[in-house]
Design a protein around this motif. Sequence first.
Motif, PDB file in Angstrom:
ATOM      1  N   UNK A 181       0.837  -1.210   0.000  1.00 62.25           N
ATOM      2  CA  UNK A 181       0.000   0.000   0.000  1.00 62.25           C
ATOM      3  C   UNK A 181       0.864   1.248   0.000  1.00 62.25           C
ATOM      4  N   UNK A 182       1.978   1.234   0.739  1.00 57.93           N
ATOM      5  CA  UNK A 182       2.877   2.391   0.746  1.00 57.93           C
ATOM      6  C   UNK A 182       3.471   2.658  -0.626  1.00 57.93           C
ATOM      7  N   UNK A 183       3.901   1.588  -1.304  1.00 60.07           N
ATOM      8  CA  UNK A 183       4.471   1.754  -2.645  1.00 60.07           C
ATOM      9  C   UNK A 183       3.434   2.292  -3.628  1.00 60.07           C
ATOM     10  N   UNK A 184       2.217   1.703  -3.594  1.00 59.03           N
ATOM     11  CA  UNK A 184       1.166   2.177  -4.494  1.00 59.03           C
ATOM     12  C   UNK A 184       0.779   3.610  -4.152  1.00 59.03           C
ATOM     13  N   UNK A 205       0.906   6.849  -6.568  1.00 61.62           N
ATOM     14  CA  UNK A 205      -0.263   7.705  -6.781  1.00 61.62           C
ATOM     15  C   UNK A 205       0.039   9.151  -6.422  1.00 61.62           C
ATOM     16  N   UNK A 206       0.778   9.367  -5.327  1.00 57.04           N
ATOM     17  CA  UNK A 206       1.135  10.724  -4.919  1.00 57.04           C
ATOM     18  C   UNK A 206       2.006  11.396  -5.977  1.00 57.04           C
ATOM     19  N   UNK A 207       2.965  10.659  -6.504  1.00 57.35           N
ATOM     20  CA  UNK A 207       3.838  11.209  -7.540  1.00 57.35           C
ATOM     21  C   UNK A 207       3.052  11.552  -8.798  1.00 57.35           C
ATOM     22  N   UNK A 208       2.169  10.631  -9.197  1.00 55.23           N
ATOM     23  CA  UNK A 208       1.358  10.878 -10.392  1.00 55.23           C
ATOM     24  C   UNK A 208       0.425  12.062 -10.168  1.00 55.23           C
ATOM     25  N   UNK A 237      -5.034  -0.353  -0.407  1.00 55.68           N
ATOM     26  CA  UNK A 237      -5.075  -1.174   0.807  1.00 55.68           C
ATOM     27  C   UNK A 237      -5.859  -2.459   0.566  1.00 55.68           C
ATOM     28  N   UNK A 238      -7.007  -2.327  -0.133  1.00 58.27           N
ATOM     29  CA  UNK A 238      -7.798  -3.520  -0.426  1.00 58.27           C
ATOM     30  C   UNK A 238      -7.019  -4.475  -1.326  1.00 58.27           C
ATOM     31  N   UNK A 239      -6.422  -3.906  -2.392  1.00 58.70           N
ATOM     32  CA  UNK A 239      -5.651  -4.752  -3.305  1.00 58.70           C
ATOM     33  C   UNK A 239      -4.459  -5.382  -2.599  1.00 58.70           C
ATOM     34  N   UNK A 240      -3.779  -4.594  -1.763  1.00 53.17           N
ATOM     35  CA  UNK A 240      -2.620  -5.122  -1.042  1.00 53.17           C
ATOM     36  C   UNK A 240      -3.032  -6.228  -0.083  1.00 53.17           C
ATOM     37  N   UNK A 241      -4.209  -6.064   0.565  1.00 50.41           N
ATOM     38  CA  UNK A 241      -4.687  -7.100   1.478  1.00 50.41           C
ATOM     39  C   UNK A 241      -4.972  -8.396   0.738  1.00 50.41           C
ATOM     40  N   UNK A 242      -5.645  -8.266  -0.431  1.00 57.26           N
ATOM     41  CA  UNK A 242      -5.936  -9.461  -1.216  1.00 57.26           C
ATOM     42  C   UNK A 242      -4.661 -10.119  -1.720  1.00 57.26           C
TER      43      UNK A 242
END
Length: 399
Positions: A18-21, A25-28, A157-162
């Motif tokens: 989640x941190x990496x994603x 997203x923040x950079x984009x 977060x959801x994707x990272x959890x899955x």
Amino acid sequence: MDKTRLVQARRRSVAQTAGAIGAVLLLVGALMFVLSSRQESRALNTELDQVLTMAEDTDDPPPGEFLARRAAGSETVEVTGSASPELVRVLGDAVERQPGRFDADAGDDHRVRVLVARRADGSRWAVAADLAPLRQRQGQLGIALLVAELAGLGGALVAATLLARRAVAPLASALTLQRRFVADASHELRTPLTVLHTRAQLLARRSRTQPAAQLTDQLDQLVADTRSLGDVVEDLLVSAASEHQPPPATVVDLAEVAREVVASMEAYAREVKVELRVETYGEAPIHGARTALRRAVTALVDNAIGHVTAGGHVTVAVRRRADRVAVEVDDDGVGLDPAEADGLFDRFTHGDAGPGRRFGLGLALAQQVARAHHGSIEVAGAPGQGATFTLLLPPRPSV
């Protein structure tokens, strides 16, 4: 401990993913904000250029914009009538400057963008545009991007959890299989080792009073028991490596398997003062894995012996029943509560009655073998009236 570590590993994986994603997203988002702001600024500059090019007087500029003009050879500066005194001052100073573009403060934190140009007739022109609409659009863009960032972070977060669950699931499965294998091995090896120990004790006693020639049959049984022990170990390894693969399609006579099991466990039964009998009615061929089937029958017999008091009886009968081959293991022991029947085959389940282990891992393993051979196990009995476990398997198809 293993479960705690897996949960910690999953949480770390979720946080890192989640941190990496989120960072991406923040950079984009920041890049989009900068590019959009620059595009808005360039659009405003283009609009100011067009206004100065087309202006003929200072009376009717576009909304939010103000014009100033100083004719050639004149000292008077004409300014749009609706301009504030501070904006008049800014535009008056602007026509004295070199052609160009700059931002200025028009009072009360009112920022304007000013464009200065000189025409061929010698007149000087200046146009000022209120930067408030531009700042408002940039603020709205920033809020929209922030909402998108938060939504993206939630999705991350959801994707990272899955993803973490999928990544950790094989590890959890591997640990579960490892623990199951250890439990299976411990349980399955206990009975053959007990039989070997009992037979070895009997041989040791009789060797002191009987000639070696009279011990040949029992020595042969001892060798057969060690071979059976090796078969159990091999079967456990095969089961751990491919638990869900179908058994080999070899012909196995269940009547012969039952006789072998009874012969192997007879000494152990005598040691605990239980009479062990076998009844067969001709051959009972099926397709399956011999060692696994012997494992299942041994588990049923061992369970029966463990729940019969001294002087009791256990009977193993192999017969045809409709379209099935049945191996019935009947005892006159402590019996069972029919209400417990559904839970007897749960791993590590133990009942409350009987002097021995109460329906533990062996029955779960026997059921696993039965299902692998497209069969089932039926249970019947009552408290104090013994119990009957019946292994039902499809017969070998006629050729």
